[in-house]
Design an enzyme around this catalytic site. Structure first.
Site, PDB file in Angstrom:
ATOM      1  N   SER A 197       0.685  -1.147  -0.192  1.00 17.10           N
ATOM      2  CA  SER A 197       0.197   0.088  -0.110  1.00 17.10           C
ATOM      3  C   SER A 197       0.949   1.266   0.111  1.00 17.10           C
ATOM      4  O   SER A 197       1.995   1.165   0.519  1.00 17.10           O
ATOM      5  CB  SER A 197      -0.889   0.091   1.121  1.00 17.10           C
ATOM      6  OG  SER A 197      -0.236   0.521   2.368  1.00 17.10           O
ATOM      7  N   ASP A 198       0.405   2.400  -0.551  1.00 14.90           N
ATOM      8  CA  ASP A 198       0.985   3.594  -0.215  1.00 14.90           C
ATOM      9  C   ASP A 198       0.840   4.136   0.849  1.00 14.90           C
ATOM     10  O   ASP A 198       0.151   3.476   1.945  1.00 14.90           O
ATOM     11  CB  ASP A 198       0.485   4.554  -1.298  1.00 14.90           C
ATOM     12  CG  ASP A 198       1.746   5.771  -1.782  1.00 14.90           C
ATOM     13  OD1 ASP A 198       2.492   5.885  -0.770  1.00 14.90           O
ATOM     14  OD2 ASP A 198       1.572   6.145  -2.892  1.00 14.90           O
ATOM     15  N   HIS A 199       1.461   5.185   1.486  1.00 18.47           N
ATOM     16  CA  HIS A 199       1.602   5.503   2.792  1.00 18.47           C
ATOM     17  C   HIS A 199       0.284   5.682   3.644  1.00 18.47           C
ATOM     18  O   HIS A 199      -0.495   6.834   3.208  1.00 18.47           O
ATOM     19  CB  HIS A 199       2.456   6.894   2.930  1.00 18.47           C
ATOM     20  CG  HIS A 199       2.889   6.950   4.443  1.00 18.47           C
ATOM     21  ND1 HIS A 199       2.126   7.553   5.311  1.00 18.47           N
ATOM     22  CD2 HIS A 199       4.211   7.069   4.920  1.00 18.47           C
ATOM     23  CE1 HIS A 199       2.948   7.889   6.501  1.00 18.47           C
ATOM     24  NE2 HIS A 199       4.024   7.354   6.238  1.00 18.47           N
ATOM     25  N   GLY A 200      -0.201   5.016   4.411  1.00 20.41           N
ATOM     26  CA  GLY A 200      -1.273   4.982   5.015  1.00 20.41           C
ATOM     27  C   GLY A 200      -2.627   4.902   4.234  1.00 20.41           C
ATOM     28  O   GLY A 200      -3.858   5.198   4.699  1.00 20.41           O
TER      29      GLY A 200
END
Length: 768
Positions: A289-292
């Site tokens: 996943s990308d950040h958060g």
């Protein structure tokens, strides 16, 4: 004691490695795959559910003034972390790997970082690398990045970014390779191979993460994190090919995009992550996943709470959760309540373990970091940099846009006035996402001109203006980019000094454009002109009557109508890295003949966006020779780009002959060759990029007016000619029809070959 190969030993083999870019990566043997899967089977049988979930967590190193490292290390030793990002020194990495070795099963961590265009040595930004149209330059950057990153203990990078973008407003254009799917596919695949080599477990190699899957460069309005609505046919035809090319080249990881696609956030899109990526393309690595991004499913409006978000992400195929605690907190309760399947956790865990096995970490968790005695005495030592290679790549990445009356190259005599907010800025020339590079080791343009000019050249300097005088932009840049410097003097005082300096000179070199923070993630712009305070500086300099050379530093195409009309010369340098100042000076003084070509169209005004070369025809196309009212046009501006895709000038001049085809017809499965003769008609040696475009004028669906399908760099001495040939196969002719089936339809095809997308020679053939 097993010692790591020294950096010197890696450097000794660098020249051979750079020259030996593999066409395709070697595939693991069946025996290797069998051993790996058997090892993972045995390990997973010993793992608890919580330990499996722990492998799905990608955690950033604790930040802030007083990080609780003891708690962080315990989290690792408890088996609750699978990978780490944002630590880039061996001692820091070793401490965390030690914690993993205290865990029950001693499953090693992998360590990752944003090595986008260099680690210690910063190369030009990727949009600049794309301007080289040189796969050898891409390979050089990738190999050196991998050598330096692995020497720091890193195993994986979040690169390449292969999102094609047709909107210069988007802040992340500088991280990608431009607007064209074919060029981006070639560049992205070459970078994957350069990072990983034939065996990523070997010293001097790291694993690649292709990003952002999918369609991130197509966000509405060029606004970062925005939505995408697109037909599947356009996805497969225009936007998917670079991702697939990187996967086919062996990319170990895929980072999932933050945007939604047709209403479904990519992080929870099972069709993207399983049907396309896994089943159709055969991807076997990890999805990150990308950040958060998993938690953001709530704000996207497709998840009610954290548990709902975790459920949707793991079921869709998001293996690793970057940064947040959402998997750690929610997967076990979801499993207990029967809301997710154990098979989904096992699948994701296996993907992570498979990458660690391929990296050789189970064999040696310390493969890149060794023992403390192996650590470099000075992490930031000058000897760790690769300056000659960075300079050569930066030399090739610059694009000459304007050169009236041979203003360039500059003479090595007289007085030069160097003016502008970017003229003496070491941090700016590095660009964004500058890895572990240091501004103090970067060559500014002022220093570069002094290094390259002879002692007969007098160099005067004045700042002339700040990057911007807009209070909101100033606040934005200083909040997020602490390296941006602002002069406290008034605009009038700086302008007066600049004009006085210019009047003392024979020629003015003005370094203007963007601060890196203006062309970055979360830095979309509604106005892509040079900031007004800098434009006022340029107009004041022009009014002196002295020749005006504009040196652009920027991370996106800019709208430059005044500059293009009034500059005596204009050089696009993008953000050119550690050796940027020297490389720019190489071109300004003619030690290097510029050979870069634009990988994105430059519009005349922001209102023309999106403006790209491979657009579809319309029923009422605009003809500049007959500008009828009822055609697809703007009535208040000159139509068409300011500088087209593939464009450049040179200190040499080149002529391209008519196109010769090897046959008038091409049969199914056959190959036809298209050739031109390129001649250097100038008085000095130079390189140019010959470009092949195709068009199918009649098909079952409307086809682009031109499609790039080949390119070749050629170096020619004055008067020298060379025949440049391109093979054309069915793969070059294929497209996706209305049923999203990849087909080749018989009929007429136009062939265009030239030195940019607009100035071409033409021929045609029939596909039988």
């Amino acid at each position: 004691m097993n010692r790591l190969p020294t950096l010197g030993a890696l450097l000794l083999s660098l020249a051979g490695a750079l020259a030996a870019a593999p066409a395709v990566l070697a595939q693991p043997s069946p025996d290797f795959i069998a051993r790996r899967e058997a090892f993972i089977d045995r390990l997973m049988k010993r793992m608890t559910v919580q330990e499996k979930i722990g492998q799905l967590r990608l955690r950033s190193v604790e930040a802030g003034p007083h990080p609780d490292m003891a708690a962080f290390e315990k989290e690792i030793s408890d088996g609750r972390v699978g990978g780490i990002f944002n630590t880039v020194t061996r001692p820091g990495i070793r401490v965390l790997q030690d914690a993993a070795m205290r865990s029950r099963l001693k499953i090693p961590l992998f360590f990752s970082f944003d090595v986008i265009h260099g680690q210690r040595t910063i190369f030009p930004v990727d949009l600049a690398i794309a301007s080289s149209w040189d796969l050898d330059a891409v390979h050089t950057m990738g190999r050196i990045s991998a050598i330096e990153a692995s020497a720091d203990g890193l195993n994986l990078t979040y690169s390449p970014m292969v999102d094609i973008s047709r909107d210069p407003r988007w802040g992340r254009n500088s991280e990608g390779f431009g607007e064209d799917g074919y060029l981006t596919s070639k560049m992205g695949a070459a970078l994957v191979r350069a990072y990983q080599g034939d065996d990523p477990s070997q010293p001097g190699h790291i694993m690649a993460t292709v990003k952002h899957f999918a369609l991130y460069g197509a966000v509405e309005g060029g606004r970062d994190y925005n939505t995408v609505d697109m037909s599947k046919r356009r996805m497969y035809q225009d936007y998917f090919p670079p991702y697939k090319a990187a996967v086919d080249a062996g990319a170990a990881a895929v980072m999932i995009a933050l945007n939604s696609v047709n209403g479904e956030p990519a992080t929870s899109d099972k069709w993207l992550l399983q049907d396309v990526l896994r089943k159709q393309w055969g991807f076997k690595g990890i999805t990150i996943s990308d950040h958060g991004a998993i938690l953001e499913l709530i704000k996207h409006g497709v998840a009610a709470d954290g548990q709902d978000a975790a459920r949707k992400a793991i079921a869709a195929g998001t293996d690793m959760s970057m940064s947040d605690t959402i998997y750690d907190t929610n997967l076990a309760p979801l499993l207990k309540r029967g809301k997710i399947r154990m098979a989904d956790i096992d699948r994701a865990c296996r993907d992570v373990l498979r990458v660690k096995y391929d990296l050789g970490l189970f064999k040696n968790p310390y493969r890149d970091i060794g023992v403390a005695a192996d650590d470099p005495p000075d992490t930031f030592a000058e000897s760790r940099l690769h300056r000659p290679e960075a300079r050569k790549v930066a030399d090739e990445s610059q694009v000459l846009l304007v050169n009236r009356d041979r203003t360039l190259p500059l003479k090595r005599s007289g007085t030069i006035a160097l003016v502008g907010p970017l003229a003496d800025d070491q941090a700016a020339v590095m660009g964004n996402w500058a890895g572990a590079g240091r501004a103090s080791q970067t060559v500014s343009l002022l220093q570069g001109i002094k290094n390259v000019a002879s002692d007969k050249v007098r160099v005067l300097y004045a700042r002339g203006a700040n990057i911007s005088d807009d209070p909101g932009i100033v606040q934005y840049l200083t909040q997020y980019s602490p390296d941006v410097r602002f002069d406290p003097r008034s605009e009038a005082d700086m302008l007066a000094q600049a004009v006085d300096t210019a009047r003392q000179a024979d020629v003015i070199v003005a370094a203007v454009g963007e601060a890196p923070g203006m062309a970055h993630e979360a830095s979309s712009r509604s106005d892509i002109t040079i900031p007004p305070v800098q434009e006022r500086l340029l107009k004041a300099l022009k009014a002196t009557g002295k020749p005006l050379v504009i040196v652009l530093m920027n991370g996106r195409p800019l709208a430059l109508p005044w500059e293009a009309e009034h500059a005596d010369a204009m050089l696009e340098t993008w953000f050119s890295g550690t050796e940027g100042g020297n490389a720019i000076a190489d071109v300004l003084f003619g030690d290097v003949n510029p050979s870069g070509k634009l990988p994105m169209t430059f519009p005349r005004a922001v209102g023309q966006i999106p403006l790209y070369y491979d657009h579809l025809p319309t029923g009422r196309p605009f003809d500049p020779a007959h500008p009828d009212k009822y055609t697809s046009r703007y009535f208040d501006i000159t139509n068409g780009p300011l500088f087209p895709f593939g464009y450049s000038l040179s200190y040499a001049t080149f002529a391209v002959s008519g196109v010769t085809l090897s046959a008038p017809d091409m049969r199914a499965g056959g190959t036809l060759r298209a050739s031109v003769t390129v001649t250097n008609t100038g008085d000095r040696a130079g390189a140019t990029v010959v470009q092949l475009y195709l068009n199918q004028p009649v098909a079952s669906v409307s086809r682009p007016v031109k499609m790039l399908r080949g390119f070749r760099r050629v170096d020619l001495k004055p008067g020298e000619s060379r025949v440049v040939s391109f093979p054309i196969t069915d793969d070059d002719l294929a497209f996706y029809n209305q049923q999203v089936q990849r087909v080749v339809e018989p009929g007429k095809f136009n062939v265009y070959i030239g030195l940019d997308s607009r100035s071409v020679q033409a021929a045609s053939f029939n596909r039988l």
